[in-house]
Design a protein around this motif. Structure first.
Motif, PDB file in Angstrom:
ATOM      1  N   PRO A   1       0.821  -1.215   0.000  1.00 47.39           N
ATOM      2  CA  PRO A   1       0.000   0.000   0.000  1.00 47.39           C
ATOM      3  C   PRO A   1       0.855   1.264   0.000  1.00 47.39           C
ATOM      4  N   THR A   2       0.301   2.325  -0.580  1.00 50.43           N
ATOM      5  CA  THR A   2       1.067   3.552  -0.801  1.00 50.43           C
ATOM      6  C   THR A   2       0.768   4.638   0.217  1.00 50.43           C
ATOM      7  N   GLN A   3      -0.271   4.468   1.045  1.00 45.10           N
ATOM      8  CA  GLN A   3      -0.806   5.599   1.806  1.00 45.10           C
ATOM      9  C   GLN A   3      -0.026   5.933   3.072  1.00 45.10           C
ATOM     10  N   TYR A   4       0.989   5.155   3.422  1.00 46.26           N
ATOM     11  CA  TYR A   4       1.698   5.367   4.686  1.00 46.26           C
ATOM     12  C   TYR A   4       3.090   4.772   4.570  1.00 46.26           C
ATOM     13  N   LEU A   5       3.928   4.976   5.587  1.00 47.12           N
ATOM     14  CA  LEU A   5       5.229   4.322   5.654  1.00 47.12           C
ATOM     15  C   LEU A   5       5.024   2.892   6.130  1.00 47.12           C
ATOM     16  N   SER A   6       5.598   1.952   5.415  1.00 45.97           N
ATOM     17  CA  SER A   6       5.354   0.540   5.714  1.00 45.97           C
ATOM     18  C   SER A   6       6.664  -0.237   5.663  1.00 45.97           C
ATOM     19  N   VAL A   7       6.966  -0.948   6.757  1.00 49.34           N
ATOM     20  CA  VAL A   7       8.192  -1.739   6.857  1.00 49.34           C
ATOM     21  C   VAL A   7       7.849  -3.100   7.460  1.00 49.34           C
ATOM     22  N   LEU A   8       8.408  -4.145   6.886  1.00 49.43           N
ATOM     23  CA  LEU A   8       8.311  -5.486   7.456  1.00 49.43           C
ATOM     24  C   LEU A   8       9.660  -5.836   8.069  1.00 49.43           C
ATOM     25  N   VAL A   9       9.635  -6.364   9.290  1.00 49.79           N
ATOM     26  CA  VAL A   9      10.844  -6.666  10.050  1.00 49.79           C
ATOM     27  C   VAL A   9      10.929  -8.172  10.283  1.00 49.79           C
ATOM     28  N   GLU A  10      12.084  -8.741   9.994  1.00 52.08           N
ATOM     29  CA  GLU A  10      12.389 -10.138  10.349  1.00 52.08           C
ATOM     30  C   GLU A  10      13.443 -10.087  11.447  1.00 52.08           C
ATOM     31  N   CYS A  11      13.018 -10.245  12.690  1.00 45.64           N
ATOM     32  CA  CYS A  11      13.924  -9.995  13.816  1.00 45.64           C
ATOM     33  C   CYS A  11      15.101 -10.962  13.833  1.00 45.64           C
ATOM     34  N   THR A  12      14.825 -12.260  13.679  1.00 51.36           N
ATOM     35  CA  THR A  12      15.888 -13.252  13.720  1.00 51.36           C
ATOM     36  C   THR A  12      15.423 -14.504  12.993  1.00 51.36           C
ATOM     37  N   PHE A  13      16.308 -15.495  12.919  1.00 53.07           N
ATOM     38  CA  PHE A  13      15.980 -16.767  12.274  1.00 53.07           C
ATOM     39  C   PHE A  13      15.591 -17.781  13.341  1.00 53.07           C
ATOM     40  N   MET A  14      14.308 -18.042  13.434  1.00 50.64           N
ATOM     41  CA  MET A  14      13.821 -18.910  14.491  1.00 50.64           C
ATOM     42  C   MET A  14      14.044 -20.390  14.199  1.00 50.64           C
ATOM     43  N   ILE A  15      14.570 -20.728  13.022  1.00 43.78           N
ATOM     44  CA  ILE A  15      14.917 -22.125  12.764  1.00 43.78           C
ATOM     45  C   ILE A  15      16.243 -22.499  13.432  1.00 43.78           C
ATOM     46  N   LEU A  16      17.011 -21.491  13.878  1.00 44.94           N
ATOM     47  CA  LEU A  16      18.229 -21.765  14.628  1.00 44.94           C
ATOM     48  C   LEU A  16      17.858 -22.061  16.086  1.00 44.94           C
ATOM     49  N   PRO A  17      18.311 -23.161  16.657  1.00 48.30           N
ATOM     50  CA  PRO A  17      17.900 -23.515  18.024  1.00 48.30           C
ATOM     51  C   PRO A  17      18.189 -22.422  19.051  1.00 48.30           C
ATOM     52  N   ASP A  18      19.356 -21.787  18.956  1.00 51.34           N
ATOM     53  CA  ASP A  18      19.673 -20.724  19.917  1.00 51.34           C
ATOM     54  C   ASP A  18      18.694 -19.563  19.798  1.00 51.34           C
ATOM     55  N   GLU A  19      18.335 -19.199  18.572  1.00 54.71           N
ATOM     56  CA  GLU A  19      17.436 -18.064  18.357  1.00 54.71           C
ATOM     57  C   GLU A  19      16.009 -18.403  18.786  1.00 54.71           C
ATOM     58  N   GLU A  20      15.579 -19.630  18.527  1.00 52.60           N
ATOM     59  CA  GLU A  20      14.254 -20.038  18.992  1.00 52.60           C
ATOM     60  C   GLU A  20      14.184 -19.962  20.515  1.00 52.60           C
ATOM     61  N   ALA A  21      15.251 -20.403  21.178  1.00 45.75           N
ATOM     62  CA  ALA A  21      15.268 -20.353  22.642  1.00 45.75           C
ATOM     63  C   ALA A  21      15.196 -18.907  23.130  1.00 45.75           C
ATOM     64  N   ARG A  22      15.900 -17.989  22.449  1.00 46.84           N
ATOM     65  CA  ARG A  22      15.845 -16.575  22.851  1.00 46.84           C
ATOM     66  C   ARG A  22      14.439 -16.007  22.660  1.00 46.84           C
ATOM     67  N   LEU A  23      13.764 -16.418  21.591  1.00 47.47           N
ATOM     68  CA  LEU A  23      12.406 -15.933  21.346  1.00 47.47           C
ATOM     69  C   LEU A  23      11.422 -16.434  22.401  1.00 47.47           C
ATOM     70  N   ARG A  24      11.711 -17.565  23.017  1.00 49.79           N
ATOM     71  CA  ARG A  24      10.820 -18.086  24.063  1.00 49.79           C
ATOM     72  C   ARG A  24      10.957 -17.301  25.365  1.00 49.79           C
ATOM     73  N   GLY A  25      12.057 -16.583  25.527  1.00 52.94           N
ATOM     74  CA  GLY A  25      12.281 -15.856  26.757  1.00 52.94           C
ATOM     75  C   GLY A  25      11.593 -14.507  26.768  1.00 52.94           C
ATOM     76  N   GLU A  26      11.877 -13.707  27.779  1.00 53.62           N
ATOM     77  CA  GLU A  26      11.302 -12.374  27.937  1.00 53.62           C
ATOM     78  C   GLU A  26      12.227 -11.287  27.421  1.00 53.62           C
ATOM     79  N   GLU A  27      13.527 -11.456  27.598  1.00 54.77           N
ATOM     80  CA  GLU A  27      14.472 -10.376  27.326  1.00 54.77           C
ATOM     81  C   GLU A  27      14.625 -10.113  25.828  1.00 54.77           C
ATOM     82  N   PHE A  28      14.747 -11.172  25.038  1.00 48.36           N
ATOM     83  CA  PHE A  28      15.002 -10.965  23.609  1.00 48.36           C
ATOM     84  C   PHE A  28      13.820 -10.311  22.887  1.00 48.36           C
ATOM     85  N   PRO A  29      12.572 -10.755  23.056  1.00 47.77           N
ATOM     86  CA  PRO A  29      11.454 -10.040  22.426  1.00 47.77           C
ATOM     87  C   PRO A  29      11.410  -8.566  22.830  1.00 47.77           C
ATOM     88  N   LYS A  30      11.756  -8.272  24.097  1.00 41.91           N
ATOM     89  CA  LYS A  30      11.784  -6.875  24.546  1.00 41.91           C
ATOM     90  C   LYS A  30      12.850  -6.101  23.778  1.00 41.91           C
TER      91      LYS A  30
END
Length: 615
Positions: free
Chosen positions: A568-597
């Motif tokens: 869409p053209t009517q606003y600023l639009s960005v899609l973010v891919e924070c990390t790769f959740m297929i990596l075991p270490d990254e999936e574990a970080r996503l399950r916690g509280e600190e990394f999503p924050k």
């Protein structure tokens, strides 16, 4: 993420509970493969990855390779593929602990290799004939033909009712563009040959003939015989593509009209976009067809394509779409400046934005200029001046020079036969988040998105980050809406509709990433951002820098990407891919509280940096 938004094959995978487990005792480790699915086709040639989980503390071997296991049990391996004759490959998994061993066979299907025909045979591979879909052409159009068959033969084609036998020419090797590893992998584009036996030809359609559903016959011949007496004998095979070609001669313009509210016209059938969001009622001249796509004549050297389900053919003799433009006028409004172009009917258009030049271009097709008057609203401070031009015949162009290089989006739409282009101004207090309107989009819902090694759904990880981001924005005084607040299903097309309805300034879609088959996840990972329109690019760049710094991980890249939520053209639009959740270490970080924050904080800081850059 890629299957979820665009058509690259990957990762909306249902976790498959293993059905062929063999355990020595109830205490033996369990094995669960998350991806690839059992008996799924893997779109990789020499190597690919497999991910899943075992009982924590287990040792894991796959095809005799020792595989690292995360303390929570997740694993990810990138392994060579050695196909058997049938085109199948089997992952042999063995997990062991103090209580015993567990084995699991996990077969996957591999792509069929490029087919070649042996020199000592004579055949045409019908599956590769081109054209393979019905076409309607007119005089002067180029028809391209291709077959695959026995190499080093003599190839010909014939079109019933139009030509006698015409030669085709063998292309000894042909470049095969690598797949998704080109854009998502770490290696540069590599050329590779896909074999011999490819024959091609082309011809321009004549002006003195009409055809209706003609056949195209391909013929392949070679000399046979092992002695001088029969060395001149020819053996031939033929293959017919039936009712494939029509050659039209029109006495009247074939006028078509859009029947749906929002349509995209393309550069070719199922190819890149020429212009988006064409409204219901816009008219075109149609002059060709390829399968279920209709070709639209926009003017000299300019064609577009649209699905035939999106149009109706108007009665023969309907006047061709056409208008002259006499007047242009601008209007200053609270948050936008409107540029109105006065037409005689609804016609197709295209909008371009050059942020470096601070210029917006509006092209309208089937139009001739008679513009003597451009009236400016003296209360407007966004537009410096407007000039018109007629680049080719029947294409009218407005160049709108801005007093500043930034706009926060635009919206083109018709009111009766008036084409309005609303240019969205940056907010007055642009360095302050307070009172800006945001829509935060936690990607996926019913569709789980990517799945981590221990089964974490991307939809859930996205929601956790989005909730924290929303709270941070509200603490700053922003007005924030979400496309979903829980596990309710929100269709993909509904998400930008919510953003438009909320009249938002900034739209952020939160995701976590995965990779296509064949790309090494241990070499290709990190954080990434995506935009579609140029006015959103600077915001994406600022968010990307903050994600890299705050998350202390590498950059997977900054992308122009054609996603439904960034289009869409009517606003600023960005899609973010924070990390790769297929990596075991990254999936574990996503399950916690600190990394999503941290992810939420990085996105917020990126937005703030962007706003300060405009001061």
């Amino acid at each position: 993420m890629f299957k979820k938004i665009i058509c690259i094959t990957i990762f909306c995978v249902i976790a498959c509970a293993p059905s062929s487990l063999k355990t020595k005792s109830d205490g033996a480790p369990k094995i669960e493969v998350i991806y690839p699915g059992k008996k799924q086709q893997v779109n990789a040639v020499d190597s690919t990855f497999i991910l899943g989980n075992v009982t924590p503390g287990s040792k894991l071997y796959i095809n005799n390779y020792r595989i690292a296991v995360h303390p929570e049990g997740g694993f990810l391996a990138f392994l060579p593929l050695v196909p058997v004759d049938t085109g199948w490959f089997v992952f042999q998994l063995r997990a062991s602990n103090d209580y015993g061993d567990t084995t699991l066979e996990w077969p996957v299907k591999l792509p069929e290799p490029f087919k070649t025909v042996p020199l000592d045979s004579l055949a045409i591979l019908s599956d590769f004939n081109l054209p393979a879909r019905y076409q309607e052409l007119i005089a002067g159009d180029l028809l391209e033909l291709s077959i695959r068959g026995t190499p080093l033969a003599v190839a010909q084609y014939k079109i019933t009712g139009l030509t006698d036998w015409k030669p085709m020419f063998e292309i000894s090797s042909m470049i095969q563009v690598p797949g998704s590893e080109t854009i998502f992998g770490s290696e540069n584009l590599r050329d590779s040959t896909i074999g011999t036996g490819v024959y091609r030809a082309g011809m321009f359609m004549p002006s003195d003939t009409a055809l209706d559903s003609a056949d195209i016959i391909f013929r392949l011949c070679k000399i046979v015989g092992n002695s001088p007496s029969d060395s001149g004998l020819l053996e031939c095979v033929e293959d017919t593509v039936e009712s494939i070609l029509s050659l039209k001669k029109y006495d009247f313009p074939q006028v078509v009209e859009l029947i749906d509210s929002v349509q995209t016209i393309r550069h070719g059938p199922r190819k890149g976009y020429l212009s988006i969001y064409q409204p219901k009622g816009v008219r075109f001249i149609a002059d060709g067809k390829y399968n279920n796509y209709v070709r639209l004549d926009l003017g000299p050297g300019q064609a577009a394509w649209i699905p035939d389900s999106s149009i109706i053919y108007l009665p023969e003799g309907t006047p061709a779409p056409y208008s002259e433009v006499k007047y242009i006028r601008t209007f200053a409004m609270d948050s936008v400046t409107r540029v109105s172009t006065y037409l005689d009917m609804m016609l197709p258009y295209r909008v371009e934005f050059d942020p470096k030049a601070g210029r917006v271009g509006l092209l309208v097709y089937y139009v001739t200029s008679d513009t003597d008057w451009i009236r400016y609203d003296t209360d407007d401070d966004l537009i410096d001046y407007i000039v018109w031009s007629q680049p080719p015949a029947n294409v009218y162009r407005l160049d709108i020079q801005l007093n500043e290089n930034e706009i926060w989006g635009y919206d083109a739409f018709y009111e009766d036969n008036v084409l309005n282009l609303d240019l969205k101004k940056a907010p007055k207090e642009v360095v302050n988040i307070e009172d800006l309107k945001f829509v935060i989009d936690p990607g996926h819902s019913r569709d789980p998105g990517s799945i981590g090694p221990t089964g974490l759904r991307e939809a859930d990880a996205n929601l956790a980050i989005s909730r924290k981001l929303v709270q941070l924005l509200r603490d700053k005084g922003a007005v924030v809406a979400m496309t979903r607040t829980g596990n309710e299903n929100v269709e993909l097309h509904e998400r930008p509709e919510i953003a438009v309805r909320e009249n938002c300034d900034i739209f952020i879609s939160v995701h976590n990433n995965a990779l296509p088959d064949g790309v090494n996840p241990f070499e290709n990972h990190g954080t990434s951002t995506y935009y579609y329109h140029m006015h959103s690019k600077p915001l994406a760049e600022h968010i990307q820098r903050k994600l890299v710094d705050k998350l202390e991980m590498g950059s997977f890249g900054h992308y122009h990407a054609n996603f439904a939520v960034t289009r869409p053209t009517q606003y600023l639009s960005v899609l973010v891919e924070c990390t790769f959740m297929i990596l075991p270490d990254e999936e574990a970080r996503l399950r916690g509280e600190e990394f999503p924050k941290k992810c939420a904080e990085a996105i917020l800081e990126g937005i703030e940096d962007y706003l300060h850059s405009l001061d």
